[in-house]
Design a protein around this motif. Sequence first.
Motif, short mmCIF file in Angstrom:
data_model
loop_
_atom_site.label_atom_id
_atom_site.label_comp_id
_atom_site.label_asym_id
_atom_site.label_seq_id
_atom_site.Cartn_x
_atom_site.Cartn_y
_atom_site.Cartn_z
N VAL A 51 39.15 19.16 -21.92
CA VAL A 51 38.06 18.58 -21.15
C VAL A 51 38.54 17.36 -20.38
CG1 VAL A 51 35.87 17.34 -21.36
CG2 VAL A 51 36.20 19.51 -22.58
N ARG A 52 39.31 16.51 -21.03
CA ARG A 52 39.79 15.30 -20.37
C ARG A 52 40.69 15.63 -19.19
NH1 ARG A 52 41.50 13.05 -24.57
NH2 ARG A 52 43.74 13.29 -24.29
N SER A 53 41.46 16.73 -19.29
CA SER A 53 42.36 17.10 -18.19
C SER A 53 41.59 17.45 -16.93
CB SER A 53 43.26 18.26 -18.60
OG SER A 53 42.54 19.49 -18.67
N ALA A 54 40.33 17.83 -17.08
CA ALA A 54 39.50 18.21 -15.93
C ALA A 54 38.39 17.20 -15.66
CB ALA A 54 38.90 19.59 -16.15
N SER A 55 38.42 16.05 -16.30
CA SER A 55 37.28 15.14 -16.19
C SER A 55 37.15 14.54 -14.80
CB SER A 55 37.38 14.04 -17.25
OG SER A 55 38.49 13.20 -17.02
N ALA A 56 38.27 14.30 -14.10
CA ALA A 56 38.17 13.75 -12.75
C ALA A 56 37.47 14.74 -11.82
CB ALA A 56 39.56 13.40 -12.22
N LEU A 57 37.81 16.02 -11.96
CA LEU A 57 37.13 17.05 -11.18
C LEU A 57 35.67 17.13 -11.55
CD1 LEU A 57 37.25 19.59 -9.28
CD2 LEU A 57 37.76 20.92 -11.35
N ALA A 58 35.37 17.03 -12.84
CA ALA A 58 34.00 17.20 -13.32
C ALA A 58 33.08 16.12 -12.78
CB ALA A 58 33.97 17.21 -14.84
N THR A 59 33.55 14.88 -12.71
CA THR A 59 32.69 13.81 -12.20
C THR A 59 32.69 13.77 -10.68
OG1 THR A 59 34.56 12.28 -12.49
CG2 THR A 59 32.90 12.37 -14.25
N GLY A 60 33.80 14.18 -10.04
CA GLY A 60 33.87 14.14 -8.59
C GLY A 60 33.27 15.34 -7.90
N SER A 61 33.41 16.52 -8.50
CA SER A 61 32.91 17.77 -7.91
C SER A 61 32.25 18.61 -8.99
CB SER A 61 34.05 18.55 -7.24
OG SER A 61 34.69 17.79 -6.24
N PRO A 62 31.11 18.19 -9.51
CA PRO A 62 30.53 18.88 -10.67
C PRO A 62 30.18 20.33 -10.43
CG PRO A 62 28.97 17.29 -9.73
CD PRO A 62 30.30 17.03 -9.09
N ARG A 63 29.94 20.74 -9.17
CA ARG A 63 29.65 22.15 -8.92
C ARG A 63 30.80 23.05 -9.32
NH1 ARG A 63 27.65 23.05 -2.90
NH2 ARG A 63 27.83 25.24 -3.57
N PHE A 64 32.01 22.50 -9.36
CA PHE A 64 33.19 23.29 -9.69
C PHE A 64 33.72 22.97 -11.08
CE2 PHE A 64 32.88 22.80 -5.10
CZ PHE A 64 32.82 24.12 -4.71
#
Length: 669
Positions: free
Chosen positions: A562-575
Amino acid sequence: MANRLSRATSPYLLQHAENPVDWHEWGDEALALAAERDVPVLLSVGYAACHWCHVMAHESFEDEETAAYLNEHFVPVKVDREERPDVDAVYMRATTAMTGQGGWPMTVVLTPGGDPFFAGTYFPPEPRHGMPAFRQVLEAVVDVWENRRGDVDRISAEVVAHLGALEAGDGPPLDADALDQAVRGLAAQYDAVRGGFGGAPKFPPSMCLEFLLRAADRTRSADTLAMAEHTCEAMARGGMYDQLGGGFARYSVDAGWVVPHFEKMLYDNALLLRAYLHLWRQTGSELALRVVRETADFLLTELATAEGGFASALDADTDGVEGAYYVWTPQQLVDVLGEADGAWAAQLLAVTAEGTFEHGASTLQRREEPDDLERWASVRDRLRTARATRTPPARDEKVVAAWNGLAVTALAEAGVLLDEPEYRDAAVVAATLLATVHTDPRGRLLRTSRDGVASTNAGVLDDYGCVAEAYLAVLGTTGDAVWLDRALGLLDAVLEHFRVPDDAGASGFFDTADDTQRLVVRPRDLADNATPSGTSSAAAAFLAAAAITGEERFRTAAEVAVRSASALATGSPRFAGWTLAVAEGLLAGPLEVAVVGEGEDAARLHRAALGLTSPGAVVVAGPVGTPVPLFAYKDLVGGLPAAYVCRGFACERPVTDPAALGGPANAEP
């Protein structure tokens, strides 16, 4: 004469087996032949339900002159993107980097070493709409290869260097503030009028829906829940949903869910089945319950294979015409139903004289509930019977491990929650196929099979994650500990063969194992697109395994993923919908529920436990002594089946009354 693809297991490759193009499958043999002949590789990637793939095949790959030129100057390689998502991922990144856009069919030219130096998508047989003809493209590539080899070397080296840059992606854990930020990010793109996110085309946001439902449970936010509920209702009432046969099409070409791209994919329907099931248990929505039943029935009647798995897709086209199987004119309704019922159905289903699709035909929508349910049932049955006389869309018979894993999980949950043994039994049969046909002697997954025969394509990370979670769902349904052993075997393989090394400058997991065929770069895509990413699907399985076993290494692996994708999750939550959903589960604990006992009393407790809406709750039901760590020291209470609700292996007082478990959806379906 058939080419080499006649030996393939992929239906998409078999569609090209009679082409005059001398196609090869992807592999070292094709690359070695290109090196021996000193010619480039022409890589063509598509999939069976892809409309423009069929168009380009008919226009170019079935043309004798074009095929002769291809065979003389290239080693042509055909890839099914669903069978080899690793190959597709690498060269789609290259295509996007070189052209600014991607899509299928994908056309990439490679050196014999596999390095890309030209990329595009569909090319017409003649210059059209600013696009060069396919033959012009081929001739230009050959000219560069033969006369400007230095440019080839420079371009390919630059592209490979770009592809090989491993994005760290790492960020802080997704805490409550970060998850709330992601909800706000989705709200900013939410279509408050028509549901969904963004504009046309609109894809079903199944993983974001799961996240929103979990976030709404945590925050008790009516606005968060409303985004999920409105979107689900809008999709189910529009033309993207099959109002006669159940199941969802791939996406809507418009912003209002009226006209779909008509192919039906297993992964969409598996993910949406679970999302609507969870919406029903959270809200009691009758519409959601109807969609769950109809979609589950669609899986069992339209996609189930003779071997017990689920086929990949139904094509969009019928006899070369997209949507012909599904659309209707007012006169066609009258012909089947008579004047009165035909007019009534046309009004109910938004079938107009002008048409909402092409050539005066309309998709079927159901924007309002019928005023006479018995009349609707009769109309629906008669229209389904009439539609069955039309030529049905072709079916991609390929069984994909990851997508079947998604279907198993959804059907296993639905079977218990709705007290439908048929759904539960189908989940167990499909999981058994994955555990046998799709598992090699080492216990490693194979991605695809057809007619009960597995391909040689190694499973990728999303196969391991989705199938491991499916095995745990079947464990929860059956109490048979063999499914825990199978799931843990897959997750151990992920930890051993997919983990990013400590010295790589990043953390998390690659999408391919370290002992499978090497590509020019090792793919690692953190985004949730049409299906959960390998990283998020593995995270979900790790979290469930941690809840059942109490093993910290699995929880740590889920947190790292989850942490490895956290920047994507907060910046582009649709993806990053699935990553966010797993993060909600981590934040919630998740709840660990052991339902101990047998018989109808235990079954009622099991349904009530699965009715809990706490994010990521893991439920296992089985008799006393079930050899699973979650069942340790747990017994009947006063001779009655009991449910033990725990978090972090600290348990509340066991209950024997289903109502004592709480939750809004413990009523009988």
